[in-house]
Each structure stands twice: as C-alpha cells, then as structure tokens.
Design a protein around this motif. Structure first.
Motif, PDB file in Angstrom:
ATOM      1  N   GLU A 101      13.867  69.009  53.433  1.00  0.00           N
ATOM      2  CA  GLU A 101      13.627  68.846  52.001  1.00  0.00           C
ATOM      3  C   GLU A 101      14.943  69.030  51.246  1.00  0.00           C
ATOM      4  OE1 GLU A 101      10.312  70.949  49.239  1.00  0.00           O
ATOM      5  OE2 GLU A 101      11.980  72.222  49.836  1.00  0.00           O
ATOM      6  N   ASP A 102      15.148  68.220  50.216  1.00  0.00           N
ATOM      7  CA  ASP A 102      16.320  68.367  49.359  1.00  0.00           C
ATOM      8  C   ASP A 102      15.937  69.113  48.082  1.00  0.00           C
ATOM      9  OD1 ASP A 102      18.063  66.923  51.039  1.00  0.00           O
ATOM     10  OD2 ASP A 102      17.333  65.019  50.224  1.00  0.00           O
ATOM     11  N   ASP A 103      16.866  69.903  47.581  1.00  0.00           N
ATOM     12  CA  ASP A 103      16.573  70.653  46.360  1.00  0.00           C
ATOM     13  C   ASP A 103      16.309  69.742  45.167  1.00  0.00           C
ATOM     14  OD1 ASP A 103      16.735  73.187  47.476  1.00  0.00           O
ATOM     15  OD2 ASP A 103      18.894  73.343  47.181  1.00  0.00           O
ATOM     16  N   HIS A 104      16.937  68.570  45.158  1.00  0.00           N
ATOM     17  CA  HIS A 104      16.713  67.667  44.028  1.00  0.00           C
ATOM     18  C   HIS A 104      15.417  66.868  44.174  1.00  0.00           C
ATOM     19  CE1 HIS A 104      18.885  64.959  46.882  1.00  0.00           C
ATOM     20  NE2 HIS A 104      17.979  64.111  46.458  1.00  0.00           N
ATOM     21  N   ALA A 105      14.731  67.036  45.325  1.00  0.00           N
ATOM     22  CA  ALA A 105      13.451  66.350  45.530  1.00  0.00           C
ATOM     23  C   ALA A 105      12.477  67.308  46.207  1.00  0.00           C
ATOM     24  CB  ALA A 105      13.644  65.090  46.365  1.00  0.00           C
ATOM     25  N   PRO A 106      12.123  68.398  45.536  1.00  0.00           N
ATOM     26  CA  PRO A 106      11.228  69.379  46.157  1.00  0.00           C
ATOM     27  C   PRO A 106       9.879  68.775  46.507  1.00  0.00           C
ATOM     28  CG  PRO A 106      11.453  69.792  43.805  1.00  0.00           C
ATOM     29  CD  PRO A 106      12.477  68.759  44.159  1.00  0.00           C
ATOM     30  N   PHE A 107       9.332  69.230  47.627  1.00  0.00           N
ATOM     31  CA  PHE A 107       8.029  68.813  48.150  1.00  0.00           C
ATOM     32  C   PHE A 107       8.041  67.413  48.757  1.00  0.00           C
ATOM     33  CE2 PHE A 107       7.211  71.822  44.651  1.00  0.00           C
ATOM     34  CZ  PHE A 107       6.582  72.842  45.354  1.00  0.00           C
ATOM     35  N   GLU A 108       9.181  66.732  48.762  1.00  0.00           N
ATOM     36  CA  GLU A 108       9.296  65.426  49.427  1.00  0.00           C
ATOM     37  C   GLU A 108       9.940  65.657  50.794  1.00  0.00           C
ATOM     38  OE1 GLU A 108      11.255  62.498  47.027  1.00  0.00           O
ATOM     39  OE2 GLU A 108      10.164  63.089  45.205  1.00  0.00           O
ATOM     40  N   LEU A 109       9.134  65.682  51.837  1.00  0.00           N
ATOM     41  CA  LEU A 109       9.610  66.053  53.162  1.00  0.00           C
ATOM     42  C   LEU A 109      10.240  64.867  53.877  1.00  0.00           C
ATOM     43  CD1 LEU A 109       6.704  68.396  54.301  1.00  0.00           C
ATOM     44  CD2 LEU A 109       8.851  68.976  53.147  1.00  0.00           C
ATOM     45  N   LYS A 110      11.274  65.173  54.676  1.00  0.00           N
ATOM     46  CA  LYS A 110      12.081  64.153  55.337  1.00  0.00           C
ATOM     47  C   LYS A 110      11.723  64.093  56.828  1.00  0.00           C
ATOM     48  CE  LYS A 110      16.001  66.039  54.064  1.00  0.00           C
ATOM     49  NZ  LYS A 110      17.455  66.231  53.804  1.00  0.00           N
ATOM     50  N   GLU A 111      11.384  62.914  57.289  1.00  0.00           N
ATOM     51  CA  GLU A 111      10.972  62.736  58.678  1.00  0.00           C
ATOM     52  C   GLU A 111      12.088  63.083  59.648  1.00  0.00           C
ATOM     53  OE1 GLU A 111       9.155  61.889  62.244  1.00  0.00           O
ATOM     54  OE2 GLU A 111       8.283  62.284  60.264  1.00  0.00           O
ATOM     55  N   GLU A 112      13.354  62.871  59.281  1.00  0.00           N
ATOM     56  CA  GLU A 112      14.430  63.112  60.243  1.00  0.00           C
ATOM     57  C   GLU A 112      14.497  64.566  60.682  1.00  0.00           C
ATOM     58  OE1 GLU A 112      16.666  62.394  56.221  1.00  0.00           O
ATOM     59  OE2 GLU A 112      14.819  61.689  57.208  1.00  0.00           O
ATOM     60  N   GLY A 113      14.114  65.497  59.822  1.00  0.00           N
ATOM     61  CA  GLY A 113      14.106  66.897  60.227  1.00  0.00           C
ATOM     62  C   GLY A 113      13.075  67.160  61.312  1.00  0.00           C
ATOM     63  N   PHE A 114      11.884  66.619  61.126  1.00  0.00           N
ATOM     64  CA  PHE A 114      10.842  66.777  62.141  1.00  0.00           C
ATOM     65  C   PHE A 114      11.248  66.107  63.454  1.00  0.00           C
ATOM     66  CE2 PHE A 114       8.634  67.050  58.061  1.00  0.00           C
ATOM     67  CZ  PHE A 114       7.864  68.180  58.228  1.00  0.00           C
ATOM     68  N   ALA A 115      11.907  64.954  63.364  1.00  0.00           N
ATOM     69  CA  ALA A 115      12.320  64.245  64.568  1.00  0.00           C
ATOM     70  C   ALA A 115      13.339  65.054  65.369  1.00  0.00           C
ATOM     71  CB  ALA A 115      12.889  62.876  64.206  1.00  0.00           C
ATOM     72  N   ARG A 116      14.275  65.703  64.684  1.00  0.00           N
ATOM     73  CA  ARG A 116      15.256  66.538  65.385  1.00  0.00           C
ATOM     74  C   ARG A 116      14.556  67.690  66.108  1.00  0.00           C
ATOM     75  NH1 ARG A 116      18.247  66.363  60.184  1.00  0.00           N
ATOM     76  NH2 ARG A 116      19.661  64.587  60.328  1.00  0.00           N
ATOM     77  N   LEU A 117      13.649  68.323  65.425  1.00  0.00           N
ATOM     78  CA  LEU A 117      12.922  69.432  66.023  1.00  0.00           C
ATOM     79  C   LEU A 117      12.078  68.956  67.198  1.00  0.00           C
ATOM     80  CD1 LEU A 117      12.567  72.464  65.608  1.00  0.00           C
ATOM     81  CD2 LEU A 117      10.729  71.955  63.984  1.00  0.00           C
ATOM     82  N   ASP A 118      11.398  67.828  67.032  1.00  0.00           N
ATOM     83  CA  ASP A 118      10.577  67.258  68.107  1.00  0.00           C
ATOM     84  C   ASP A 118      11.391  67.055  69.377  1.00  0.00           C
ATOM     85  OD1 ASP A 118       8.265  67.120  66.622  1.00  0.00           O
ATOM     86  OD2 ASP A 118       8.441  64.981  66.177  1.00  0.00           O
ATOM     87  N   ARG A 119      12.605  66.545  69.230  1.00  0.00           N
ATOM     88  CA  ARG A 119      13.429  66.233  70.406  1.00  0.00           C
ATOM     89  C   ARG A 119      13.663  67.459  71.260  1.00  0.00           C
ATOM     90  NH1 ARG A 119      18.783  66.358  72.115  1.00  0.00           N
ATOM     91  NH2 ARG A 119      19.440  67.388  70.184  1.00  0.00           N
ATOM     92  N   VAL A 120      14.020  68.573  70.639  1.00  0.00           N
ATOM     93  CA  VAL A 120      14.326  69.774  71.415  1.00  0.00           C
ATOM     94  C   VAL A 120      13.055  70.452  71.923  1.00  0.00           C
ATOM     95  CG1 VAL A 120      15.308  72.096  71.223  1.00  0.00           C
ATOM     96  CG2 VAL A 120      16.607  70.117  70.459  1.00  0.00           C
ATOM     97  N   VAL A 121      11.997  70.458  71.142  1.00  0.00           N
ATOM     98  CA  VAL A 121      10.726  71.000  71.636  1.00  0.00           C
ATOM     99  C   VAL A 121      10.292  70.254  72.895  1.00  0.00           C
ATOM    100  CG1 VAL A 121       8.258  71.198  71.122  1.00  0.00           C
ATOM    101  CG2 VAL A 121       9.942  71.887  69.407  1.00  0.00           C
TER     102      VAL A 121
END
Length: 466
Positions: A101-121
């Motif tokens: 999430e970016d501070d200038h766009a609160p509550f708008e979640l970014k898929e790339e963060g989940f994708a990074r986490l998914d890869r290592v999990v």
C-alpha cells in the motif's frame, strides 16, 4: 514437496498439526528482505528515506533493476535448501506495509506485494518449511525505532485511528489470501509494538483478532508483547488468552547485544551466566506459562564481530539459550538469516561488488556509531558526554519511554541527526549506476556469492539434530 505441511493449531501448551502431532517451530527471521534494516544491508537511517535517496541518485530504471534483483536474490531456492539442510522447519518473514500500500493511496492494495510474499512462502513449503507472516513496519510506525521504518522517535500508530484501520484492512486481505495455505503457520500481525500508554494495544489486538477470524478462523495468531515484545503487563486485565493464539516474546540476552567481551562474564556491571539468562527468559514468558499457552521466541540471538576468533563465547551464549528453550518447550526464530556480517547465518562476501561500493561508508557508520544495534558510541563520546552532562544537571529525572534517557538520546543523535547526512553520502555512491550494474550489485546477496558463518551453522545443526 518433501514434507506435506499440515495446518497448525494451538492445543494447550503445544502447536499441533492435523494429526495431533506436536510441532516445535525452530527457525530464523528473514530480516532485511521485504523490510530492509540498516545494519543488515549497511545503509544509514530508515528504509523509506534511503529508497527515496537512491531513486533520486540512480533514476527509475536502475533503481528498479536493483530492487527487482535484490528482492529475487536475497532469498531464493538455494537459501531455502540451505535452511532445510540445517534442520530448520520455519521462517518468520518480516515485511513492510509499503510493499502492499502507498501512503498517497491508502486502502488500495498492490498485487506485487502479495506476489513477492507468495514466491517465498511457496519456496519454503517445497522444502518442508513453515512460514510465519510478520508485519514488521506499520503505517504510522508502531514503535520508536528504525526497524519500523520510523524516521523519527514517535510511534504515531497508537495515536491515529486511520493507521489502525489500514492495518486491519491489510490483514483482512492477507488472511483471505492465505486462509487455505497450511504451509503458513500463522500470522504475526504487529512486530514489537511499543504503545506508551499500554491501553491502545490490547483493544487493537482484540479488534484485529475479530477482523482476521471473520475471514480466516483457522490460522494461529502470534501476538507480540508491548515494549518491543518484552512486556505483557497489558494483559493483566485479561486472564484468558485469545483462542488459537500464541503470545510471543523477544529474548535478546544483554551480553550478546551490548559491548561484552566474555560470557559467562560481566556486562554493564552485572554478571551473566546461564542461570541469569534463564531468569530473563522466565520473566519474559511468565504470561504464557501462567495461561498454559505455547511459548515462541520470535527474535533472539547475539551479534558477532568481523574477528571470528571472538565468536566462541557468543556461540556459547546461543547454545545456552537454545538449551533453555528446549527445556521449557519453547519454539524460536533466530534473528537473522542473511546480512553483511553482523548476525546472519550467511552474509555478503567482504569482496562483493556491493561492499566494494559502500564498504567505506559502512566503516564510517561504525566510527560514528550511527547504528546502535551492534555498534558503539565510543567514537562520538565527545558529542554525547556534554549532552549527558547537561541532562544530569538540568533534567536528572528525565526517563522517556521506552528505554530511558541514554537510548533516547542515541536515537535522536545517532539514528536521526548523524544518519541523515550519512544517508546522502551512501546514496551518492549509486549515482550513475547503470541498470545492468545495479543488478550485479544486488546479486552480491545471492546465496552462492555469500559466505557462511560456519560455527553458527554448526551450533544450529547440532542442536536441531540432537
């Protein structure tokens, strides 16, 4: 997948799998990957500031090339295989909210963060290793130090509902993403909270628990204590623990993180041996033992020196802590897996392209005492002594939360005042770096280009196979 991981739940003092077998989590923290810390990768200050400065110096293309490579190479297949070879069965994965999430766009979640986490999990699960998801840096900052990506000394998270709402929203999304993933041992939703009042934290935990359970009623919650996960007094008014919850303590032994020269021995005027280390552990885990819930030490471990001959007494301290945890049935996550040579099981080689570029400034950081974690203020006592003297005369009773006057002054002078201009110099080293060169610098953290702290690995391997 060599081992089919099963969903874990709390049963009395144990975590158990779906067949009812007790599972003792024994692992490491993946510090410095999705939440960068200054002593882990060598930069001064906090992550947001150094990223902003690097973008300014490098330009977008080279900046993206560096961080794309860094986020891939810092932890990959070879790293997971290495941890499995030691007998590690779990990894605590710290991450910064800014990946989602970016501070200038609160509550708008970014898929790339989940994708990074998914890869290592997924990588870890292939090697039979559980993941614990750890939100290490929250919007508004949940504690007063750099590792919550705090450029100040104020934890605003506890003062503004807006920040709390964003964290609840993020955890609802994370819980929805991982609710059917048994390879995730559970959720560690707030790393090292430091609520000066002690009143906001319990109410927020109860709110967060309700929100997560509405989405995912099955995964374990790992809830840190207040005051950097060392103080559980905020639970005194709640004699019953939350269901399916592990309360987690952090257990850094003072000889391992202060300027000690021996163990057993005297540190800051107090004699430390195994019995003293055990008493600290027992004090920090009293709530878990009183309520009959599992004990999990979410962070612990000594810092080391470049002089490997000094490792012996630090490794003895580590062995004592591991023995204490085994005797008391505690799980653990050693801090940390990979860095530039202070605590990691493996670290970027001294002659790597990355350290060739910034090594001189890492030495300057040490000389100026900019990192209090594992560092020394000996080189700047000429600045600090007059400040301490002034406070002795004018404000002798001043003892700010959480650790008192001298650590407070260290944050203001070392981690903020001195770190800010040093971060500018650090970023200057990256000016004009090409995208291809940026990728080479980041590849310094690839497993096959790192050095292993062999003695540390042997301690873990012996303990886990013993």
């Amino acid at each position: 997948m060599p081992t089919q991981l099963q969903l874990l739940t709390v049963r009395g003092t144990d975590l158990v799998d779906e067949d009812g077998n007790a599972v003792r989590l024994a692992g490491v923290g993946l510090g410095g990957w999705m939440n960068m810390e200054n002593f882990i990768t060598g930069y001064p200050g906090n992550e947001e500031a150094i990223r902003r400065l690097l973008l300014d110096r490098m330009g977008r293309e080279a900046y993206d090339a560096f961080f794309d490579a860094f986020l891939r190479d810092f932890f990959d297949e070879a790293d997971a295989a290495h941890l499995a070879s030691l007998g590690i069965n779990s990894v605590r994965i710290p991450f910064n909210y800014r990946h989602f999430e970016d501070d200038h766009a609160p509550f708008e979640l970014k898929e790339e963060g989940f994708a990074r986490l998914d890869r290592v999990v997924t990588l870890l699960a292939r090697h039979g290793i559980y993941s614990i998801l750890d939100l290490h840096a929250l919007p508004g900052r949940q504690n007063q130090h750099w590792h919550s990506d705090n450029p100040t000394h104020v934890a605003e998270f506890w003062n503004q509902r807006h920040f709390q709402d964003r964290v609840v929203h993020l955890w609802e999304a994370l819980a929805d993403r991982y609710k059917d993933r048994p390879e995730v041992a559970g959720y560690n939703p707030v790393n090292e909270p430091s609520d000066p009042t002690g009143e906001v934290l319990p109410a927020f935990y109860e709110r967060l628990e309700r929100a997560i359970r509405a989405v995912d009623p099955r995964h374990v919650l790992f809830l840190d204590g207040n005051r950097y996960s060392t103080d559980f007094a905020f639970l005194d008014a709640r004699p019953e623990p939350l269901p399916n919850t592990v309360y987690t303590a952090h257990d850094y032994a003072l000889p391992g993180i202060a300027r000690a020269t021996a163990y057993p021995g005297v540190t800051r005027g107090e004699y430390f041996d195994r019995s003293v280390v055990e008493q600290t552990f027992l004090r920090r885990t009293e709530y878990m033992r009183r309520t009959g819930t599992p004990i999990w030490i979410g962070e612990f471990g000594p810092v080391y020196s470049r002089d490997r001959s000094q490792d012996a007494w630090r490794l003895r301290l580590l062995q004592d802590q591991l023995g204490i945890y085994r005797e008391h049935g505690a799980g653990w996550a050693l801090w940390t897996y990979k860095d530039i040579g202070l605590q990691g099981l493996v670290h970027a080689a001294d002659d790597s392209p990355y350290l060739a570029l910034v090594g001189e400034l890492v030495e300057k950081k040490a000389r100026l005492g900019v990192d209090s974690w594992g560092g020394s203020d000996a080189g700047i006592r000429g600045i600090l002594d007059p400040i301490d003297g002034l406070f002795d005369r004018e404000f002798p009773d001043y003892a700010p939360y959480p650790w008192g006057r001298q650590p407070h002054i260290a944050v203001l002078v070392r981690h903020i005042l001195l770190a800010e201009p040093l971060a500018e110099q650090f970023a200057d080293r990256f000016r004009g770096v090409s995208p291809s060169r940026a990728g080479e610098l980041a590849a310094s953290f690839r497993f096959d280009r790192c050095d292993e702290r062999v003695g540390l690995s042997e301690v873990l391997r012996t303990h886990l196979r013993g």
